[in-house]
Design a protein around this motif. Structure first.
Motif, PDB file in Angstrom:
ATOM      1  N   ALA A  29      -7.786   8.627  -0.589  1.00 30.38           N
ATOM      2  CA  ALA A  29      -8.027   9.940   0.028  1.00 30.38           C
ATOM      3  C   ALA A  29      -8.589  10.923  -0.997  1.00 30.38           C
ATOM      4  O   ALA A  29      -9.495  11.702  -0.682  1.00 30.38           O
ATOM      5  CB  ALA A  29      -6.734  10.487   0.631  1.00 30.38           C
ATOM      6  N   TYR A  53       0.842  -1.204   0.000  1.00 30.34           N
ATOM      7  CA  TYR A  53       0.000   0.000   0.000  1.00 30.34           C
ATOM      8  C   TYR A  53       0.876   1.252   0.000  1.00 30.34           C
ATOM      9  O   TYR A  53       0.639   2.178  -0.765  1.00 30.34           O
ATOM     10  CB  TYR A  53      -0.941  -0.013   1.211  1.00 30.34           C
ATOM     11  CG  TYR A  53      -1.791   1.228   1.293  1.00 30.34           C
ATOM     12  CD1 TYR A  53      -2.912   1.376   0.480  1.00 30.34           C
ATOM     13  CD2 TYR A  53      -1.466   2.266   2.160  1.00 30.34           C
ATOM     14  CE1 TYR A  53      -3.691   2.518   0.535  1.00 30.34           C
ATOM     15  CE2 TYR A  53      -2.240   3.401   2.220  1.00 30.34           C
ATOM     16  CZ  TYR A  53      -3.360   3.524   1.415  1.00 30.34           C
ATOM     17  OH  TYR A  53      -4.115   4.660   1.468  1.00 30.34           O
ATOM     18  N   HIS A  54       1.889   1.277   0.828  1.00 30.91           N
ATOM     19  CA  HIS A  54       2.780   2.438   0.896  1.00 30.91           C
ATOM     20  C   HIS A  54       3.522   2.637  -0.431  1.00 30.91           C
ATOM     21  O   HIS A  54       3.736   3.779  -0.863  1.00 30.91           O
ATOM     22  CB  HIS A  54       3.758   2.289   2.053  1.00 30.91           C
ATOM     23  CG  HIS A  54       3.090   2.275   3.388  1.00 30.91           C
ATOM     24  ND1 HIS A  54       2.453   3.371   3.916  1.00 30.91           N
ATOM     25  CD2 HIS A  54       2.925   1.282   4.291  1.00 30.91           C
ATOM     26  CE1 HIS A  54       1.936   3.073   5.080  1.00 30.91           C
ATOM     27  NE2 HIS A  54       2.197   1.799   5.342  1.00 30.91           N
ATOM     28  N   ASP A 105      -2.199   9.134  -3.024  1.00 35.40           N
ATOM     29  CA  ASP A 105      -3.191   8.536  -2.128  1.00 35.40           C
ATOM     30  C   ASP A 105      -4.564   8.586  -2.787  1.00 35.40           C
ATOM     31  O   ASP A 105      -5.381   9.471  -2.534  1.00 35.40           O
ATOM     32  CB  ASP A 105      -3.191   9.258  -0.785  1.00 35.40           C
ATOM     33  CG  ASP A 105      -3.904   8.462   0.295  1.00 35.40           C
ATOM     34  OD1 ASP A 105      -4.536   7.431  -0.028  1.00 35.40           O
ATOM     35  OD2 ASP A 105      -3.826   8.876   1.465  1.00 35.40           O
ATOM     36  N   VAL A 127       0.999   4.135  -2.854  1.00 37.83           N
ATOM     37  CA  VAL A 127       0.778   5.550  -2.536  1.00 37.83           C
ATOM     38  C   VAL A 127       1.954   6.381  -3.038  1.00 37.83           C
ATOM     39  O   VAL A 127       1.763   7.469  -3.599  1.00 37.83           O
ATOM     40  CB  VAL A 127       0.562   5.758  -1.020  1.00 37.83           C
ATOM     41  CG1 VAL A 127       0.613   7.226  -0.644  1.00 37.83           C
ATOM     42  CG2 VAL A 127      -0.780   5.149  -0.601  1.00 37.83           C
TER      43      VAL A 127
END
Length: 68
Positions: A20, A8-9, A17, A12
């Protein structure tokens, strides 16, 4: 939310993101819809005490909503 998910990081870092941004866009759309629906819910002041004819009602409900 995804503290233990290195993939996930990495996503991103590569793509930004996205969740978001989607949440922000959805919140913005909901605020705009609340504004539009709230404006439509306010009864229009009229000097004409007679009820609208069917064609006037159909014309009023057929108006498209404004686009962002």
């Amino acid at each position: 939310m995804f503290q233990d998910a290195p993939i996930y990081h990495q996503l991103v870092a590569e793509r930004g993101d996205v969740p978001a941004r989607v949440r922000d866009a959805a919140t913005s759309i909901l605020r705009e819809l609340d504004h539009v629906i709230g404006a439509m819910a306010v009864p229009a002041l009229s000097t004409n005490p007679l009820p609208m004819r069917h064609s006037e009602t159909a014309a009023r409900t057929a108006l498209p909503l404004p686009r962002p």
